[in-house]
Design a protein around this motif. Structure first.
Motif, PDB file in Angstrom:
ATOM      1  N   PHE A   5       0.854  -1.194   0.000  1.00  0.00           N
ATOM      2  CA  PHE A   5       0.000   0.000   0.000  1.00  0.00           C
ATOM      3  C   PHE A   5       0.887   1.240   0.000  1.00  0.00           C
ATOM      4  CE2 PHE A   5      -2.971  -3.180   1.407  1.00  0.00           C
ATOM      5  CZ  PHE A   5      -4.173  -2.770   0.851  1.00  0.00           C
ATOM      6  N   THR A   6       0.488   2.237  -0.768  1.00  0.00           N
ATOM      7  CA  THR A   6       1.300   3.455  -0.868  1.00  0.00           C
ATOM      8  C   THR A   6       1.099   4.322   0.384  1.00  0.00           C
ATOM      9  OG1 THR A   6      -0.496   4.617  -1.941  1.00  0.00           O
ATOM     10  CG2 THR A   6       1.083   3.521  -3.384  1.00  0.00           C
ATOM     11  N   ILE A   7       1.966   5.332   0.546  1.00  0.00           N
ATOM     12  CA  ILE A   7       1.855   6.217   1.721  1.00  0.00           C
ATOM     13  C   ILE A   7       0.481   6.883   1.770  1.00  0.00           C
ATOM     14  CG2 ILE A   7       2.763   8.327   2.796  1.00  0.00           C
ATOM     15  CD1 ILE A   7       5.554   7.404   1.878  1.00  0.00           C
ATOM     16  N   PRO A   8      -0.008   7.481   0.667  1.00  0.00           N
ATOM     17  CA  PRO A   8      -1.345   8.096   0.742  1.00  0.00           C
ATOM     18  C   PRO A   8      -2.436   7.083   1.114  1.00  0.00           C
ATOM     19  CG  PRO A   8      -0.210   8.836  -1.220  1.00  0.00           C
ATOM     20  CD  PRO A   8       0.649   7.772  -0.630  1.00  0.00           C
ATOM     21  N   GLU A   9      -2.314   5.854   0.607  1.00  0.00           N
ATOM     22  CA  GLU A   9      -3.333   4.838   0.937  1.00  0.00           C
ATOM     23  C   GLU A   9      -3.313   4.516   2.431  1.00  0.00           C
ATOM     24  OE1 GLU A   9      -3.615   2.318  -3.270  1.00  0.00           O
ATOM     25  OE2 GLU A   9      -2.097   1.800  -1.795  1.00  0.00           O
ATOM     26  N   VAL A  10      -2.103   4.383   2.969  1.00  0.00           N
ATOM     27  CA  VAL A  10      -1.982   4.075   4.397  1.00  0.00           C
ATOM     28  C   VAL A  10      -2.466   5.255   5.236  1.00  0.00           C
ATOM     29  CG1 VAL A  10      -0.299   3.637   6.239  1.00  0.00           C
ATOM     30  CG2 VAL A  10      -0.145   2.398   4.094  1.00  0.00           C
ATOM     31  N   PHE A  11      -2.127   6.455   4.792  1.00  0.00           N
ATOM     32  CA  PHE A  11      -2.551   7.660   5.510  1.00  0.00           C
ATOM     33  C   PHE A  11      -4.083   7.756   5.526  1.00  0.00           C
ATOM     34  CE2 PHE A  11      -3.663  12.237   5.212  1.00  0.00           C
ATOM     35  CZ  PHE A  11      -3.295  12.591   6.487  1.00  0.00           C
ATOM     36  N   LEU A  12      -4.678   7.453   4.373  1.00  0.00           N
ATOM     37  CA  LEU A  12      -6.146   7.498   4.305  1.00  0.00           C
ATOM     38  C   LEU A  12      -6.767   6.462   5.235  1.00  0.00           C
ATOM     39  CD1 LEU A  12      -6.954   8.114   0.549  1.00  0.00           C
ATOM     40  CD2 LEU A  12      -7.281   9.664   2.470  1.00  0.00           C
ATOM     41  N   THR A  13      -6.118   5.300   5.326  1.00  0.00           N
ATOM     42  CA  THR A  13      -6.623   4.262   6.242  1.00  0.00           C
ATOM     43  C   THR A  13      -6.605   4.792   7.669  1.00  0.00           C
ATOM     44  OG1 THR A  13      -5.590   2.664   4.783  1.00  0.00           O
ATOM     45  CG2 THR A  13      -6.315   1.849   6.925  1.00  0.00           C
ATOM     46  N   LEU A  14      -5.507   5.514   7.990  1.00  0.00           N
ATOM     47  CA  LEU A  14      -5.370   6.045   9.344  1.00  0.00           C
ATOM     48  C   LEU A  14      -6.423   7.111   9.632  1.00  0.00           C
ATOM     49  CD1 LEU A  14      -3.633   6.311  11.976  1.00  0.00           C
ATOM     50  CD2 LEU A  14      -2.396   8.117  10.811  1.00  0.00           C
TER      51      LEU A  14
END
Lengths: 788, 236
Positions: free
Chosen positions: A698-707
Motif C-alpha cells: 500500500f502506498t503512503i497516501p493509501e496508508v494515511f487514508l486508512t489512518l
C-alpha cells in the motif's frame, strides 16, 4: 540540586509528547481564560452595580404619573410597607447642540433646588450641582458629555413647552437610573442623541406649570414587604392622578439591561469553560492512557520492586498536573486580557462611577482547582486498569484488541465495502467509548461556535424585520400633546419630506383574567405605509376594522391567544375602558405593544381624530429639515432610525468581529486538540498495522487514508450532532436571556452552521497535515522490529 | 541455454549508523535467486539475514552496491516505485504473522487481492493453506499456527514472483511449525513461486534447493541440495 531518576524520566516523557502537552495545555488554558475572564468580569460588573445601586440609593419602585398634587406624597409615605418616597418632575424636550446638526432628546429630571436627591443620587464625575438660584444650570449624563467631547460650561438649547431655552453644563455625572443611554423610543443605546439633564425642580415647575405637583415618584420599600403589594396600593391611590402604573427594578430599563448582561456572563462563565475542561480531561485521558500503555512494563517493574500504586499514580498525576498547570498559567494571563477587554467594551455602553477591572484571589484558586480536578480525572481514568493487574501480568504486552463481527455487518452494504473501509468501521465500533468521546469533542467545538455566533444572526434578523418591514420611516416626531391630523400637512411642507403619517399612542393598562400589564396602544392611520405590522414570515398584515392586534411579547406576558377578549384601560383623561377581541398576535420584537386603528382610539376616547406622533420619510441632506424641525413649537422629541441603527451597527460589527475571531480560535483549538491527539494516539497504536500495510504494497497516501478514515468517519457524524446540540444550546440560551423589553427570535442561519463546520474541518486538516508527515517518515523495518 | 536470475545482488553493502558508530550489517553480498527456486538463508542471530531479506523485498535500501530484479535496478527505485514493486511482486511472511487484527482471515487475504493485478481467488489461497473453514475467524480467535497460515495465504494471494519468509516458524512449536512449512513448500511447488526462507534452524535447510549461509554479514557458503527433503522428513 539533584533531580531524582523518576523526575528525570518525567521530563523526558513530557518532551516525548510535547505536541500533545502543548495542545492539552492550550485547551485547559482557554477554559481557564474564559472561566477567569468571565467570572472576574462578572464580579467586577456585579460589584460596580451593587455598589452603585446601594450608594446612589437606587429606588425600588418607579411611578410615572400625569400630574399629582404634592400632598399626595405624604399619602404614599404613609402606605404600609413604604419606607421612603420622593417626588420629582421628568420631561422630555427637543435638544439642539452646536456639535450636532440633527436634533436630539434631552430628558430633564428635577432635583431639589441645588441639592442632591434622596434617591437615584447623581455621582458627579466633574463640576457641581446647579446652584440653588440658577435657572439655566444643569448636570448632564457622562455618556453624552464624552460623546460630544464637551467641556464644563458648554451650552445647549432645549425646547421646553414650546419655548427654546439655553442651558449651561455645570456638572457631569452618572446615575443608576441611566447607566445605559436608552430613551425608550429606540432599543439601542445612543449617547450622541440622548442626554439626561438634572435641573432644579423650580425651573421645571415654572416651565411646565407644575407648581406643588409632580409627575414622577420614587419609592423605597421596607425590607420584607412584597413589591407586588405596594405596587397595587400605589396604583390604587394614584390612579386618579393619571398614574401609568408603578414598576420595579425588573422593568426599569437600565437595571434590566445590566441584569441581563450579568445573567449572560454567568451562563457563559459556566457553560463555555465546562466544554473546555471536559474536552481537556478526555484528551488527557487518551494521551495518558497511551503513555501508560507504553509504560506498562515499567509500571509493572516498579510495582514488582515494591512501589505502591500511590507512587505510580503520583508520577502520572505530576505529568497531568504539569500539563494543566502550565495551561492554567497561560489561561490566567489570557483571562486577565479578556477581562480587561470586556470591561473596556462595557465602559462604552454602561456608565458606572466605578468600572475598573478587578479580580478576586478566589477566582484564581478556583481556576487552579478545576484544572487540577481535570488532571485527576484524566489520570485516574487512564491508570485504573493498570492498577487492577498483578505485576506479572502487567509486564506482558497488553493483549491486542479483540475484534468481532458487529450487528452492523449483517447488512448487504457492509459486505460491499472494501477491506480498509471495514477496518475503519470496526475500529470505530470496537473502540466505541473513544469514538464517542472524540465525536462529542468535535461536536462541542461546533456547539461553541454556533452558540456564540447565532446571537448575531438573531439580532440581524431582528433588525432587518424591525427596520425594513416594521419601521419604514426615516424618523419620528413626538408631539407635546394630541393635535388634529392636519399638522401632518405642516410636516409635509418641510424640505426633503416625502411622506408623513400621524399616529395616536395611548398609555394603557391591559387586563386579562388575573393578569395586568401596562403598555402602549398604538393607533394607526388607515393604510399606513410607514409602519408595518408583520407576521413571523415578515408578511404585512392589514389592521382589523374591529378588535386589536397584540405583539408576541405582550401575548406571552398576558398568556393570551387569538380570539381572547382583553380589557383595555386607558391611563389618560377619563380613563375609559373597553373590551376588545385579539384578532391576531403579531411579531414585533422590540416592544410589548397593542395595535389598532386611530379610528378605534378616537371612538374609545370619545374624541375627535387626534394624533400625538408623526412618522416621516425624507430624502437628501437633512440639515435644513433639522433646523426647521427644531423650530416647531409642538415637537417634544425627534428620533432617527438611521442614527440609532448606525451606532448599533458600528458597535455590533466590532463586537461580532472580535467575538467570532476569539470563538473561532477557541473552537479551532478544541478541534485541533481532539483530532490531533486522536490521530497521534491511533498512529502510535496502529503503527505496526500500518507498517504491515506498507509492506503489503500500500502506498503512503493509501496508508494515511486508512489512518484518517476512522476520525473522518467520526467527524462526519459529529457535524450533525454538533449542529443539533448547537441548536438546542442556542435555544436554551435564548430562553435564559428572554427579556421583557424585547424578544430575540432564534434564527437558523446555514452560514453560521457552515462556518462552524469549516473551522472544525480546518483544524482537522491541519492536524492531518502534521500526521501525514509522521506517516511519511515511518521506518518500516524499525516499526516491525519494535514488535518482533 | 543460460538461466537468468530473477533477482541478483552485486557487491551489496549495508551499514547502519548507530549514534556515532557505524555498524556494518552486510558486506559485499553477491547472490542470485532463480525462478521457482526454494532458498534457505541460514545464519545465527545478527548475521544480517533479515537485513538482506528486507533489501531483496524492497523494504530497505543498500548503502552501496546494486540489486537487480528482472533487469530492473532496484537500488535506483524511489519509495513509490519500491512500493509498487512490493505490491506487484513480493509476498512477505513474518515471525509475528502481522495480520490485521480488525479483519477476518478471509478479509486479510482480500486486503491484498483488492490491490493486486492478477490475484487468485481468496478462497483458493485459504484452501491452499488448509484454512478455508476458518475464513470468518478473526486473528484473536485463531492459534499462532493458523495465523501464520493465513499470513501465507495473504502473501501468495497476489500470486507474487517471490515469497520472502522471515523466521516463519520462530514463534511456533514443532508440530505447528511443520504445518506452516508444508504450506510454504506446497506454494513453492504448485505455484512455482521463488521462495526464500530465513532461519537459524539448520534442520529446515534440507527442504531447500539451495542454502546460503551467512556469517557476520557475508556469504560464508552456498550449498545445493541434490535431494530436497519433504517437510515431514526433516530432523528437528
Amino acid at each position: 540540586m539533584v533531580i531524582s531518576v523518576l523526575n528525570r524520566k518525567l521530563i523526558r516523557d513530557l518532551i516525548n509528547i510535547k505536541a500533545q502537552v502543548f495542545s492539552i495545555s492550550l485547551i485547559v488554558g482557554l477554559g481557564v481564560a474564559v472561566l477567569f475572564g468571565f467570572t472576574s468580569t462578572y464580579s467586577t460588573l456585579k460589584m460596580s452595580r451593587d455598589y452603585f445601586f446601594k450608594e446612589a440609593k437606587f429606588a425600588d419602585l418607579f411611578i410615572p404619573i400625569k400630574k399629582a398634587p404634592l400632598h399626595t406624597l405624604s399619602e404614599i409615605r404613609e402606605l404600609n410597607g413604604v419606607a421612603k418616597a420622593e417626588a420629582r418632575l421628568e420631561f422630555d424636550a427637543l435638544l439642539s447642540i452646536s456639535s450636532m446638526k440633527e436634533p436630539g432628546v434631552v430628558h430633564f429630571v428635577s432635583i431639589p433646588d441645588g441639592q442632591m436627591p434622596t434617591f437615584n443620587k447623581i455621582f458627579l464625575n466633574s463640576g457641581r450641582l446647579p446652584s440653588t438660584v440658577s435657572t439655566d444650570e444643569v448636570v448632564v449624563s457622562e455618556g453624552f458629555f464624552k460623546a460630544h467631547k464637551l467641556q464644563l460650561g458648554a451650552t445647549f438649547f432645549a425646547t421646553l413647552n414650546g419655548i427654546r431655552k439655553k442651558f449651561r453644563i455645570v456638572g457631569v455625572g452618572v446615575s443608576p437610573e441611566y447607566i445605559i443611554a436608552l430613551n425608550g423610543t429606540s432599543p439601542f443605546p445612543d449617547d450622541l442623541h440622548f442626554v439626561v439633564a438634572w435641573i432644579n425642580q423650580s425651573v421645571l415647575e415654572a416651565t411646565f406649570d407644575m407648581r406643588a405637583s409632580f409627575n414622577s415618584a420614587l419609592v423605597k420599600i421596607r425590607p420584607g414587604v412584597l413589591e407586588e403589594k405596594i405596587k397595587y396600593l400605589l396604583d390604587e391611590n394614584l390612579n386618579k392622578y393619571g398614574s401609568r402604573g408603578a414598576y420595579g427594578r425588573d422593568r426599569q430599563i437600565s437595571s434590566v439591561f445590566i441584569n441581563e448582561e450579568l445573567k449572560q456572563l454567568q451562563v457563559n462563565a459556566t457553560t463555555v469553560p465546562l466544554i473546555f475542561f471536559l474536552v481537556a480531561a478526555f484528551i488527557l485521558n487518551v494521551v495518558l492512557s497511551r503513555l501508560v500503555n507504553t509504560h506498562r512494563g515499567e509500571i509493572a517493574t516498579l510495582k514488582a520492586l515494591g512501589y505502591f500504586d500511590r507512587s505510580i499514580f503520583n508520577y502520572y498525576f505530576k505529568i497531568g498536573s504539569i500539563i494543566v498547570l502550565s495551561g492554567t498559567l497561560f489561561g490566567l494571563v489570557m483571562g486577565l486580557w479578556i477581562g480587561h477587554s470586556m470591561m473596556k467594551l462595557y465602559a462604552e455602553f454602561y456608565h458606572f462611577p466605578l468600572l475598573s477591572y478587578d479580580f478576586k484571589f478566589s477566582q484564581i484558586v478556583l481556576s487552579f482547582l478545576i484544572s487540577i480536578l481535570t488532571a485527576f480525572v484524566g489520570v485516574y481514568t487512564s491508570l485504573k486498569n493498570i492498577f487492577s493487574l498483578p505485576p506479572a501480568e502487567a509486564m506482558r504486552p497488553s493483549a491486542p484488541a479483540s475484534f468481532h463481527k458487529g450487528m452492523y455487518e449483517t447488512s448487504f452494504l457492509f459486505n460491499e465495502l472494501k477491506m480498509r473501509a471495514r477496518m475503519t468501521i470496526r475500529g470505530v465500533f470496537t473502540f466505541s467509548r473513544r469514538s464517542l468521546m472524540t465525536g462529542l469533542g468535535m461536536s462541542l467545538a461546533i456547539v461553541l461556535l454556533i452558540s456564540g455566533l447565532f446571537w448575531q444572526d438573531s439580532i440581524n434578523h431582528l433588525i432587518t424585520a424591525q427596520y425594513s418591514f416594521v419601521q419604514k420611516e426615516t424618523g419620528s416626531i413626538m408631539l407635546t400633546h394630541a393635535i388634529r391630523p392636519n399638522a401632518i400637512f405642516e410636516v409635509l411642507r418641510l424640505p426633503g419630506i416625502l411622506e408623513a403619517e400621524g399616529f395616536r399612542n395611548l398609555g394603557v393598562r391591559v387586563h386579562f383574567q388575573n393578569k395586568v400589564q401596562n403598555t402602549t396602544l398604538k393607533g394607526f392611520p388607515e393604510n399606513s405605509s410607514l409602519q408595518g405590522i408583520i407576521n413571523e414570515k415578515m408578511e404585512d398584515i392589514q389592521l382589523p376594522q374591529t378588535g386589536i392586534f397584540v405583539s408576541r411579547i405582550l401575548a406571552k406576558q398576558l398568556e393570551v391567544q387569538e380570539g381572547d377578549i382583553i380589557e383595555i384601560e386607558v391611563l389618560e383623561r377619563k380613563k375609559p375602558k373597553i373590551k376588545l377581541e385579539i384578532k391576531k398576535i403579531v411579531d414585533s420584537f422590540l416592544s410589548n405593544e397593542l395595535f389598532t386603528s386611530r379610528k378605534i382610539i378616537s371612538d374609545l376616547m370619545d374624541s375627535d381624530d387626534l394624533i400625538n406622533s408623526i412618522l416621516f420619510r425624507s430624502i437628501g441632506n437633512n440639515s435644513e429639515l433639522y433646523t426647521r424641525l427644531k423650530e416647531l413649537p409642538s415637537v417634544l422629541a425627534i428620533s432617527y432610525k438611521d442614527s440609532a441603527l448606525k451606532t448599533f451597527n458600528e458597535t455590533s460589527a466590532k463586537f461580532l468581529l472580535v467575538f467570532a475571531f476569539i470563538l473561532s480560535i477557541f473552537a479551532g483549538a478544541i478541534g485541533f486538540g481532539v483530532v490531533y491527539n486522536n490521530m497521534r494516539v491511533t498512529l502510535a497504536e496502529r503503527d505496526w498495522e500500518l507498517a504491515t500495510l506498507r509492506i503489503l504494497g500500500f502506498t503512503i497516501p493509501e496508508v494515511f487514508l486508512t489512518l484518517i478514515a476512522e476520525i473522518s468517519f467520526i467527524f462526519v457524524f459529529s457535524i450533525p450532532i454538533g449542529w443539533f446540540l448547537g441548536l438546542l444550546n442556542s435555544k436554551w440560551l435564548i430562553s435564559k436571556m428572554s427579556m421583557d423589553a424585547f424578544q430575540i427570535p432564534f434564527i437558523f442561519n446555514p452560514g453560521t452552521f457552515m462556518f462552524s463546520t469549516l473551522i472544525l474541518l480546518f483544524s482537522g486538516v491541519l492536524s492531518a497535515a502534521f500526521i501525514f508527515k509522521r506517516v511519511k517518515k515511518m521506518d518500516l523495518v524499525a516499526t516491525l522490529k519494535s514488535r518482533g | 541455454m543460460v538461466k537468468l536470475p530473477l533477482i541478483k545482488t552485486v557487491n551489496l553493502n549495508k551499514t547502519y549508523q548507530m549514534g556515532e558508530v557505524e555498524v556494518p550489517a552486510l558486506k559485499k553480498i553477491n547472490i542470485e535467486l532463480f525462478e521457482g527456486e526454494f532458498v534457505v538463508l541460514l545464519g545465527h542471530s545478527g548475521c544480517g539475514k533479515s537485513t538482506l531479506l528486507n533489501i531483496l523485498g524492497g523494504l530497505d535500501r543498500p548503502t552501496e552496491g546494486e540489486i537487480w530484479f528482472d533487469s530492473e535496478a532496484l537500488h535506483n527505485f524511489s519509495d513509490r516505485e519500491l512500493t509498487h514493486f512490493r505490491r506487484k511482486n513480493i509476498g512477505f511472511i513474518f515471525q509475528m504473522y502481522n495480520l490485521i487484527p480488525r479483519l477476518s482471515a478471509m478479509e486479510n487475504v482480500q486486503l491484498v487481492t483488492e490491490i493486486s493485478e492478477n490475484p487468485m481467488v481468496p478462497e483458493r489461497a485459504l484452501d491452499l493453506v488448509g484454512l478455508k473453514s476458518r475464513a470468518d475467524h478473526f486473528p484473536s480467535q485463531m492459534s499462532g499456527g493458523e495465523q501464520q497460515r493465513v499470513a501465507i495465504a495473504r502473501a501468495i494471494a497476489k500470486q507474487p514472483r517471490m515469497l520472502f519468509c522471515d523466521e516463519p516458524t520462530g514463534a511456533l512449536d514443532v508440530k505447528t511449525g511443520i504445518l506452516v512449512l508444508e504450506a510454504i513448500q506446497k506454494v513453492n511447488l504448485e505455484l512455482n513461486t521463488t521462495t526464500v526462507v530465513i532461519t537459524h534452524n539448520a534442520a529446515i535447510a534440507d527442504m531447500a534447493d539451495r542454502v546460503i549461509i551467512l556469517v557476520d554479514g557475508q556469504v560464508h557458503e552456498t550449498k545445493t541440495n541434490d535431494i530436497k527433503c519433504n517437510v515431514k522428513e526433516l530432523k528437528w
